[in-house]
Write an enzyme that holds these catalytic residues in place. Structure first.
Site, PDB file in Angstrom:
ATOM      1  N   SER A  37     -21.963  42.838 -51.218  1.00 34.12           N
ATOM      2  CA  SER A  37     -21.503  43.218 -49.877  1.00 34.12           C
ATOM      3  C   SER A  37     -22.679  43.441 -48.937  1.00 34.12           C
ATOM      4  O   SER A  37     -23.838  43.552 -49.349  1.00 34.12           O
ATOM      5  CB  SER A  37     -20.649  44.484 -49.950  1.00 34.12           C
ATOM      6  N   HIS A  38     -22.362  43.536 -47.663  1.00 29.34           N
ATOM      7  CA  HIS A  38     -23.390  43.736 -46.639  1.00 29.34           C
ATOM      8  C   HIS A  38     -24.177  45.024 -46.900  1.00 29.34           C
ATOM      9  O   HIS A  38     -25.415  45.035 -46.835  1.00 29.34           O
ATOM     10  CB  HIS A  38     -22.732  43.769 -45.258  1.00 29.34           C
ATOM     11  N   ALA A  39     -23.492  46.111 -47.201  1.00 26.83           N
ATOM     12  CA  ALA A  39     -24.176  47.391 -47.453  1.00 26.83           C
ATOM     13  C   ALA A  39     -25.099  47.297 -48.661  1.00 26.83           C
ATOM     14  O   ALA A  39     -26.236  47.769 -48.625  1.00 26.83           O
ATOM     15  CB  ALA A  39     -23.152  48.500 -47.671  1.00 26.83           C
ATOM     16  N   ARG A  41     -26.484  44.609 -49.944  1.00 23.56           N
ATOM     17  CA  ARG A  41     -27.607  43.719 -49.630  1.00 23.56           C
ATOM     18  C   ARG A  41     -28.651  44.435 -48.774  1.00 23.56           C
ATOM     19  O   ARG A  41     -29.846  44.387 -49.060  1.00 23.56           O
ATOM     20  CB  ARG A  41     -27.103  42.471 -48.919  1.00 23.56           C
ATOM     21  N   LEU A  42     -28.196  45.137 -47.738  1.00 22.99           N
ATOM     22  CA  LEU A  42     -29.139  45.858 -46.882  1.00 22.99           C
ATOM     23  C   LEU A  42     -29.886  46.940 -47.657  1.00 22.99           C
ATOM     24  O   LEU A  42     -31.087  47.132 -47.473  1.00 22.99           O
ATOM     25  CB  LEU A  42     -28.408  46.490 -45.700  1.00 22.99           C
TER      26      LEU A  42
END
Length: 91
Positions: A37-39, A41-42
């Site tokens: 997910s984006h979270a 990955r960041l």
């Protein structure tokens, strides 16, 4: 806007609009998402921590409440209060 060093952002989902908040937060808890997910990955890119798929977190946690996040790179957990990692085994 009110996130400072050591704060943990909690939201139903992490979208690209959350990127600035995630840059200021010590960690992020999202009710949805997975390892890609984006979270997540960041968090990996910034050397931070994201707990995803924490259903109900934004409704259950209170602003200003102390929590402990424990993760091993595959699974994670959120505990109320300050908990020593040895006392907080992963589910």
């Amino acid at each position: 806007a009110a996130l400072g060093p050591g704060d943990i952002a909690v939201a139903p989902a992490a979208t690209p609009e959350w990127e600035h908040a995630l840059a200021r937060a010590a960690a992020f808890i999202a009710e949805t998402g997975g390892r890609t997910s984006h979270a997540a990955r960041l968090a990996r890119e910034r050397g931070g921590l994201a707990i995803v798929a924490a259903t109900g977190a934004s409704r259950q946690l209170i602003d200003g409440e102390r929590v402990t996040l424990v993760a091993d790179g595959t699974t994670g957990a959120v505990y109320r209060g300050e908990v020593a990692a040895a006392d907080a085994p992963l589910p």
